[in-house]
Write a protein that holds these residues in place. Sequence first.
Motif, PDB file in Angstrom:
ATOM      1  N   VAL A   1       2.371   6.994  -7.096  1.00  0.00           N
ATOM      2  CA  VAL A   1       1.505   8.059  -7.629  1.00  0.00           C
ATOM      3  C   VAL A   1       2.126   9.430  -7.329  1.00  0.00           C
ATOM      4  O   VAL A   1       2.187  10.316  -8.200  1.00  0.00           O
ATOM      5  N   ASP A   2       2.599   9.605  -6.112  1.00  0.00           N
ATOM      6  CA  ASP A   2       3.215  10.889  -5.724  1.00  0.00           C
ATOM      7  C   ASP A   2       4.457  11.172  -6.553  1.00  0.00           C
ATOM      8  O   ASP A   2       4.711  12.328  -6.937  1.00  0.00           O
TER       9      ASP A   2
ATOM     10  N   GLU B   1       2.298   1.784  -3.459  1.00  0.00           N
ATOM     11  CA  GLU B   1       1.254   2.260  -4.376  1.00  0.00           C
ATOM     12  C   GLU B   1       1.087   3.777  -4.256  1.00  0.00           C
ATOM     13  O   GLU B   1       1.020   4.497  -5.267  1.00  0.00           O
ATOM     14  N   LYS B   2       1.010   4.283  -3.028  1.00  0.00           N
ATOM     15  CA  LYS B   2       0.844   5.727  -2.801  1.00  0.00           C
ATOM     16  C   LYS B   2       2.076   6.501  -3.254  1.00  0.00           C
ATOM     17  O   LYS B   2       1.971   7.535  -3.932  1.00  0.00           O
ATOM     18  N   ASP B   3       3.263   6.016  -2.879  1.00  0.00           N
ATOM     19  CA  ASP B   3       4.493   6.732  -3.226  1.00  0.00           C
ATOM     20  C   ASP B   3       4.711   6.785  -4.739  1.00  0.00           C
ATOM     21  O   ASP B   3       5.275   7.755  -5.261  1.00  0.00           O
TER      22      ASP B   3
ATOM     23  N   LYS C   1      10.870  11.335  -3.380  1.00  0.00           N
ATOM     24  CA  LYS C   1       9.842  10.366  -3.779  1.00  0.00           C
ATOM     25  C   LYS C   1      10.441   9.215  -4.583  1.00  0.00           C
ATOM     26  O   LYS C   1      10.025   8.055  -4.442  1.00  0.00           O
TER      27      LYS C   1
ATOM     28  N   ALA D   1       0.833  -1.211   0.000  1.00  0.00           N
ATOM     29  CA  ALA D   1       0.000   0.000   0.000  1.00  0.00           C
ATOM     30  C   ALA D   1       0.868   1.261   0.000  1.00  0.00           C
ATOM     31  O   ALA D   1       0.559   2.252  -0.685  1.00  0.00           O
ATOM     32  N   ALA D   2       1.954   1.239   0.761  1.00  0.00           N
ATOM     33  CA  ALA D   2       2.874   2.394   0.810  1.00  0.00           C
ATOM     34  C   ALA D   2       3.508   2.627  -0.558  1.00  0.00           C
ATOM     35  O   ALA D   2       3.621   3.777  -1.019  1.00  0.00           O
TER      36      ALA D   2
END
Length: 834
Positions: free
Chosen positions: A560-561, A556-558, A585, A553-554
Amino acid sequence: MRAFPTMTIQQILDPVVQQVSQLAIFHEESEAGRSIPDITLPVQGVCTAVGNLVKVGQDTANSSSDEKFKAEMGVALEIVKESSENLNQAAQMLKEGSTSLEARNKLIDGTKGILTGTSDLLISYDESEVKKIVRACNNIKDYIPNAAVIACQEDYQTFTTSVKSVSTNILIRVKARADDLLIELNRQLLQRSSDNIEDAESSLASVLKAIVDNNQDVEPLQKSRDSFVEIFREELEEIIRILMLPFSQDHDASKDRTSQSTSLCNDFERLRELLINSKSDRKDYRDKLVQDATSKITDISKRCDGETQTEMTNNCNLLTTQNQNLKDNTSKDPSEIQATKAEMVGAINNTEKVIQKQLAKQIAETFTDPESVIQELQNPEILQDRQKTESKCAEFADLSESLASTAEDVATFGGNNLNVEQAEEIRSASNKLRKVAPEVVNAVMASSSNTENESIKQFSDSIANNWKDTARSLSKFVDGAIDSHALMAASEEAAEKSANELSEAIENSQPQAITMNASNFAKHAVRVNTIAKREIDNSEDPSFSSKIEENRAALEKDTVDMVTCANDFAAETTNQEAKDKLNVKKELVRSGVHNVSSSLADALGGGIQEATNKMHELEVASVVENVKQPEIRIAEEKVVQEVPQEVPQQIAELDLLIPEYITNPIAEAARSLHRETSRYADDDNDIIATASKAAGLMGTMSKIVEDGNEITRKEIIQTAKDIAKVSDLFAKHVQEIANKCSDKRMKENLRLLLQRLPTISTQLKVVATVKATAVASGDEKSSREANEALITNATNLMDTIKEAVNAAKAASIKIRTDSGHKIEWRRNPKPRFY
């Protein structure tokens, strides 16, 4: 006697076999002068049961216009009627106290005729029902080409309504037939062709609507229409082929489709088995295996980098040279022969590792983000530029071919995770991707010329979605066929390479390179996430999922960022704050990829491939004389314990059951299974214990085939029954492992393997009874045919049990320690390799 194809026939024949086999034993007892009980009631039971079948068969034959069927059914009906008469007469004569030759002959002739006649009757009836489906398939196959003349709305409605109605009716009947088939691969092929016909019918209707609604530049659409007509017809022909397989000479002919491209792993397993098993080192067979293996290695090496290609070529040369040395060794020095074989096994093991790594690398590179190109083809800005559209179409065509060929490499050269059904899934999806890709191009080119046409847009979107669905399925099949450790390592390596390229672009402040490399890095990160997500979805163990999900999950978010930061910095490369954010990032994604990879490796443990490699290391040592056996552990979990113990008595038992002079295929299959089971102690391991019993019983069956006339009919029939019982017990123990296993792929593989056992066991009982009656009646032709069928069924059973032992061993690793189930796989210090 022909193999029966369906569960329905199996269910009808099984009780008949039970009763008939007892009658055959009574006949043997009467020959020995012993009194036998009154058989009037069992004979009446048999005759009543088959009498109902005779009536159905007679009515069907009378109403049929198929002369071949009527003739075959007539012969079968006559045999059954005559056999029933003989049995009734024999029962009456024996009841009256007669022990005459005539009474005994009537009993055995009736017994044999009832079984073979009933079987032929059922199969003839079954064939007649299948031919009805085939005729319907041929009718629509002949009608489909009329799509070429559809030019108006009225014709379109008439045509599509007719095709939809008829194809739906056919597919309902085909799917019902598939559910009744005993051979899993045939069932799978029918189901897949049915799905492909549904897709082709939908796509054909869509493209015809686009043609009817459009009055100009319809050539690309016409090409697609013709292609879907051809696909429709090809899938109907495939359905007809599979439907008619049980009535051809080879019931398992569906395997022809896969045997032409047999997995290299299978070749390696057979070759390794042959080298380790010195008692059956068949030189001609070994030559063929070496030739096949080296040919496939050479083929895949052409797609490798220079270093890998050299290593694989060296292994090929070693195999060929050492195989020739074995043939040329006139001194027959045992130590020299063993050393040569050890070198060959070592080369096989090394090649397997290299190929698995190479395949994982190909998958990581090719399957990173297959949908991005097709999404660009749906971009209105690109569609309005003919040159860009043609360029993207060419890029898309190359990608489709690369995906299909990489997947086919996996199907052909895949490792121990791959079974026949999975290989067929991969090949089928690859073939479909190749067929759909040109239609995507045709639809895109039509859209480019008619950007405002809604019907063309709908067709283009529909066929693009079809391609995406196929590509996703193919990616899933390919991922499941490759060792997860190797695939994740290759994906992490590809991600690291992209990260370094992004770092260079950032330092050089190159906007276009920053955007492109950030996108590539993100694709690889998403691919790592996808692999992790599939492993989570594949597991029923919450603790397994929890180990991976947080890191996944981490990441996945990173990811996108990071893409957002890359776009910001690319828009203003002089902005130091934007640059710093992107670098932060980028490193978060880099470490995130590593964290996901590490947590997955942690959760998976050693993995099947590692366990297999260790097994092969043991085998190499075993063929070298006086080499100390290393202690090998398959898994670290407490659920599987491996400690050396003294060699149990079971290792020597099979030598007593199968004399060395018996070398028929059943004996070889029994020895092969026994070698596998002798690696482990059978106390505290019911799977090994029952598999060992099955091997021992097959030793008896091998003697029946070798010198059946010296074996009593009771022993022939009882041996088959005992094998069936042990097979059922074995299946029960393996099912317990499957029920507790938290890995869905392993569980499904065990299900497919266990599904084969009852079918093969029942076939074995039927054939054994035919063999017993043929021996009693002196029918040498029927006895020979029964021997051939016994060999086929017995070797299939031994191979399936051996495969299930290995699958259960791997699945044991995936049993949670808190499940309450414990099975020990304790190594024998000196397993039997002959």
